[in-house]
Design an enzyme around this catalytic site. Structure first.
Site, PDB file in Angstrom:
ATOM      1  N   ARG A  10     -70.611 -51.331 -10.732  1.00  9.53           N
ATOM      2  CA  ARG A  10     -71.917 -51.765 -11.004  1.00  9.53           C
ATOM      3  C   ARG A  10     -72.082 -53.361 -10.590  1.00  9.53           C
ATOM      4  O   ARG A  10     -72.803 -54.189 -11.299  1.00  9.53           O
ATOM      5  CB  ARG A  10     -71.640 -52.047 -12.692  1.00  9.53           C
ATOM      6  CG  ARG A  10     -71.600 -50.688 -13.688  1.00  9.53           C
ATOM      7  CD  ARG A  10     -72.790 -50.009 -13.342  1.00  9.53           C
ATOM      8  NE  ARG A  10     -72.665 -48.780 -14.150  1.00  9.53           N
ATOM      9  CZ  ARG A  10     -71.930 -47.686 -13.710  1.00  9.53           C
ATOM     10  NH1 ARG A  10     -71.740 -47.741 -12.294  1.00  9.53           N
ATOM     11  NH2 ARG A  10     -72.118 -46.652 -14.374  1.00  9.53           N
ATOM     12  N   SER A  65     -76.375 -49.099 -21.525  1.00  9.37           N
ATOM     13  CA  SER A  65     -74.808 -49.789 -21.940  1.00  9.37           C
ATOM     14  C   SER A  65     -75.015 -51.367 -21.700  1.00  9.37           C
ATOM     15  O   SER A  65     -75.473 -51.758 -20.691  1.00  9.37           O
ATOM     16  CB  SER A  65     -73.786 -49.329 -20.781  1.00  9.37           C
ATOM     17  OG  SER A  65     -73.745 -48.012 -20.819  1.00  9.37           O
ATOM     18  N   GLU A 106     -73.734 -56.213 -19.088  1.00  5.73           N
ATOM     19  CA  GLU A 106     -74.370 -55.474 -17.814  1.00  5.73           C
ATOM     20  C   GLU A 106     -75.651 -55.726 -17.595  1.00  5.73           C
ATOM     21  O   GLU A 106     -76.237 -56.064 -16.583  1.00  5.73           O
ATOM     22  CB  GLU A 106     -74.037 -53.944 -18.050  1.00  5.73           C
ATOM     23  CG  GLU A 106     -74.245 -53.218 -16.820  1.00  5.73           C
ATOM     24  CD  GLU A 106     -74.188 -51.689 -16.814  1.00  5.73           C
ATOM     25  OE1 GLU A 106     -73.009 -51.223 -17.361  1.00  5.73           O
ATOM     26  OE2 GLU A 106     -75.329 -50.851 -17.037  1.00  5.73           O
TER      27      GLU A 106
HETATM   28  C1  LIG Z   1     -81.066 -45.720 -22.011  1.00  4.86           C
HETATM   29  C2  LIG Z   1     -80.544 -46.185 -20.744  1.00  4.86           C
HETATM   30  C3  LIG Z   1     -79.503 -45.766 -19.833  1.00  4.86           C
HETATM   31  C4  LIG Z   1     -78.994 -46.319 -18.781  1.00  4.86           C
HETATM   32  N1  LIG Z   1     -78.165 -45.625 -18.109  1.00  4.86           N
HETATM   33  C5  LIG Z   1     -77.650 -46.120 -16.895  1.00  4.86           C
HETATM   34  C6  LIG Z   1     -76.310 -45.553 -16.060  1.00  4.86           C
HETATM   35  O1  LIG Z   1     -75.849 -44.175 -16.728  1.00  4.86           O
HETATM   36  N2  LIG Z   1     -75.851 -46.035 -15.087  1.00  4.86           N
HETATM   37  C7  LIG Z   1     -76.534 -47.110 -14.701  1.00  4.86           C
HETATM   38  O2  LIG Z   1     -75.982 -47.754 -13.496  1.00  4.86           O
HETATM   39  N3  LIG Z   1     -77.593 -47.927 -15.146  1.00  4.86           N
HETATM   40  C8  LIG Z   1     -77.992 -47.283 -16.431  1.00  4.86           C
HETATM   41  N4  LIG Z   1     -79.059 -47.862 -17.204  1.00  4.86           N
HETATM   42  C9  LIG Z   1     -79.530 -49.353 -16.546  1.00  4.86           C
HETATM   43  C10 LIG Z   1     -80.886 -49.167 -15.788  1.00  4.86           C
HETATM   44  O3  LIG Z   1     -81.599 -47.832 -15.974  1.00  4.86           O
HETATM   45  C11 LIG Z   1     -80.543 -49.482 -14.220  1.00  4.86           C
HETATM   46  O4  LIG Z   1     -79.881 -50.526 -14.006  1.00  4.86           O
HETATM   47  C12 LIG Z   1     -81.885 -49.164 -13.388  1.00  4.86           C
HETATM   48  O5  LIG Z   1     -81.544 -49.142 -11.840  1.00  4.86           O
HETATM   49  C13 LIG Z   1     -82.666 -50.397 -13.619  1.00  4.86           C
HETATM   50  O6  LIG Z   1     -83.903 -50.012 -12.991  1.00  4.86           O
HETATM   51  P1  LIG Z   1     -85.279 -50.747 -13.246  1.00  4.86           P
HETATM   52  O7  LIG Z   1     -86.337 -50.452 -12.340  1.00  4.86           O
HETATM   53  O8  LIG Z   1     -85.745 -50.673 -14.723  1.00  4.86           O
HETATM   54  O9  LIG Z   1     -84.831 -52.466 -13.023  1.00  4.86           O
HETATM   55  P2  LIG Z   1     -85.119 -53.722 -13.896  1.00  4.86           P
HETATM   56  O10 LIG Z   1     -84.521 -53.700 -15.051  1.00  4.86           O
HETATM   57  O11 LIG Z   1     -86.628 -54.044 -13.644  1.00  4.86           O
HETATM   58  O12 LIG Z   1     -84.444 -54.801 -12.953  1.00  4.86           O
HETATM   59  C14 LIG Z   1     -82.939 -54.845 -12.842  1.00  4.86           C
HETATM   60  C15 LIG Z   1     -82.509 -55.840 -11.794  1.00  4.86           C
HETATM   61  O13 LIG Z   1     -82.993 -55.495 -10.281  1.00  4.86           O
HETATM   62  C16 LIG Z   1     -83.831 -56.444  -9.874  1.00  4.86           C
HETATM   63  N5  LIG Z   1     -84.715 -55.612  -9.125  1.00  4.86           N
HETATM   64  C17 LIG Z   1     -85.324 -54.854  -9.545  1.00  4.86           C
HETATM   65  N6  LIG Z   1     -86.205 -54.092  -8.554  1.00  4.86           N
HETATM   66  C18 LIG Z   1     -86.044 -54.800  -7.522  1.00  4.86           C
HETATM   67  C19 LIG Z   1     -86.427 -54.610  -6.307  1.00  4.86           C
HETATM   68  N7  LIG Z   1     -87.182 -53.714  -5.850  1.00  4.86           N
HETATM   69  N8  LIG Z   1     -86.109 -55.611  -5.244  1.00  4.86           N
HETATM   70  C20 LIG Z   1     -85.236 -56.740  -5.730  1.00  4.86           C
HETATM   71  N9  LIG Z   1     -84.827 -56.788  -6.884  1.00  4.86           N
HETATM   72  C21 LIG Z   1     -85.096 -55.776  -7.897  1.00  4.86           C
HETATM   73  C22 LIG Z   1     -84.269 -57.097 -11.061  1.00  4.86           C
HETATM   74  O14 LIG Z   1     -84.928 -58.498 -10.497  1.00  4.86           O
HETATM   75  C23 LIG Z   1     -83.086 -57.314 -12.004  1.00  4.86           C
HETATM   76  O15 LIG Z   1     -82.364 -58.182 -11.424  1.00  4.86           O
HETATM   77  C24 LIG Z   1     -79.673 -47.328 -18.252  1.00  4.86           C
HETATM   78  C25 LIG Z   1     -80.616 -47.959 -19.014  1.00  4.86           C
HETATM   79  C26 LIG Z   1     -81.010 -47.358 -20.186  1.00  4.86           C
HETATM   80  C27 LIG Z   1     -82.126 -48.164 -20.605  1.00  4.86           C
END
Ligand SMILES: Cc1cc2nc3c(=O)[nH]c(=O)nc-3n(C[C@H](O)[C@H](O)[C@H](O)COP(=O)(O)OP(=O)(O)OC[C@H]3O[C@@H](n4cnc5c(N)ncnc54)[C@H](O)[C@@H]3O)c2cc1C
Length: 343
Positions: free
Chosen positions: A165, A239, A338
């Site tokens: 992670r 999480s 996380e």
């Molecule tokens: C119900 C639920 C279940 C989940 N299950 C999992 C799981 O099983 N495993 C897991 O690993 N995660 C899980 N997550 C967490 C999440 O889905 C992941 O971390 C996902 O990759 C985040 O994507 P996002 O586009 O929403 O990122 P955001 O929340 O918008 O951003 C997350 C981080 O990445 C940065 N970021 C985003 N896009 C970019 C880019 N293009 N360039 C540079 N920086 C960037 C942001 O600045 C921030 O620091 C879960 C979340 C939820 C709500």
């Protein structure tokens, strides 16, 4: 480039909390990214890039800079043979749609990462993982705009500093790279057991003998739907705590001190990963609804903190601290958050 001003950031986090952003714009291509960065630079404004907001929550004070919402699309298979397929994907593509597309093409590599919310470009940030796969295992290259070098760069997976992670994008180089595309190496090979225990259990219980990327995706979706809240309906960040990694000696000591059997899995040499959900439950927070903060733990998965009626990020942080303190007092372990608190 269309820049919005005074935007409510709660609409850009699946936890639905946080104050306003001074400025926000969507990025659809490299040109828009460079224009937006030049605009912010001319006013010496800080910049943050986000995707779907599923792993972030915002401070009540908001953000006095420019938020870039990555919307870069694209899915291009640029090399393939009988066994291997290389595909470059725009960072703004919805991640689960990408997984669905690769699975429909019969490809393996990311099928157990089904239904993880958010964008493709965010997957390397915390090296997303689930049910035995991590993005690090399939990723070959990240294309990003490097604000230090002021140019587009290609970073091979071996230079991404991936761990459980985590990556350099979340640690040493936080905020330095705006990811525009990622390239994955997938394969047409047959899926080989052993599978992750919960996945194997599901396949056995449902007599799934035809093990393909499609049947594994279906299984993962069924498991996830049975225990995780849909962020479109229930405000949450998935999480909220990572599973702690401790030494075998520490585990033995905790078990002796508490007379409890701590659920754990071996990881690197002499280290074990322990269940953060179990720690939260043992500390008294199973299906816990907190009237003081409006926060709760999700009944079917205690690691998920849900915003039932919280009025502010301060409430979420107060609830988090109650859990961290209780786990610390009982087990001497400090849970690590996380999702990221921005800015
Ligand atoms: C119900 C639920 C279940 C989940 N299950 C999992 C799981 O099983 N495993 C897991 O690993 N995660 C899980 N997550 C967490 C999440 O889905 C992941 O971390 C996902 O990759 C985040 O994507 P996002 O586009 O929403 O990122 P955001 O929340 O918008 O951003 C997350 C981080 O990445 C940065 N970021 C985003 N896009 C970019 C880019 N293009 N360039 C540079 N920086 C960037 C942001 O600045 C921030 O620091 C879960 C979340 C939820 C709500």
């Amino acid at each position: 480039m269309n820049i919005f001003h005074g935007v409510t950031l709660a609409d850009f986090s699946t936890m639905r909390l946080g104050g306003p952003a001074a400025h926000l714009t969507e990025i659809h291509n490299h040109t828009e990214l460079q224009e937006a960065l030049a605009w912010a630079s001319a006013q010496t404004l800080p910049v943050i890039m986000i995707g779907g907001g599923s792993n972030i929550f915002w401070r009540d004070e908001g953000f006095a800079g420019l938020v870039l919402v990555n919307k870069i699309v694209g899915y291009e298979v640029f090399e393939e043979d009988e066994q291997n397929v290389y595909v470059t994907i725009g960072a703004g593509e919805n991640w689960d749609s990408v997984v669905a597309r690769t699975v429909e093409a019969g490809l393996t590599g990311i099928e157990t990462l089904s239904l993880i919310p958010g964008s493709t470009g965010a997957t390397p940030i915390q090296n997303v993982g689930a049910y035995g796969q991590e993005i690090a295992q399939s990723l070959t290259t990240v294309e990003a705009f490097d604000v230090q070098a002021n140019s587009l760069v290609n970073i091979p997976a071996t230079d991404c500093g991936f761990g459980y992670r985590t990556s350099r994008f979340k640690t040493t180089d936080r905020g330095r790279f705006f990811i525009t595309h990622i390239t994955l190496h997938l394969s047409r090979g047959k899926l080989q057991p052993p599978f992750y225990p919960a996945l194997q259990q599901y396949l056995t219980d449902h007599n799934v003998s035809d093990i393909t990327p499609a049947t594994v995706r279906q299984a993962v979706i069924a498991i996830r739907n049975s225990k995780l809240p849909d962020p479109a309906l229930v405000a949450n960040n998935g999480s909220f705590f990572a599973n702690p990694i401790i030494s075998q000696g520490q585990l033995t000591q905790i078990q002796a001190d508490t007379s409890l059997t701590v659920p754990h899995w071996p990881t690197q040499e002499n280290l074990v990963k322990i269940s953060a959900a179990w720690l939260v439950e043992q500390a008294g927070f199973k299906d816990f609804h907190d009237p003081e903060t409006g926060m709760a733990t999700w009944a079917k998965q205690s690691l998920v903190l849900v915003n039932e009626s919280a009025q502010s990020t301060a409430h979420l942080l107060a609830f988090k601290q109650k859990i961290v303190d209780a786990v610390q007092a009982k087990f001497g372990i400090t849970l690590q958050q996380e999702p990221e608190l921005l800015p």
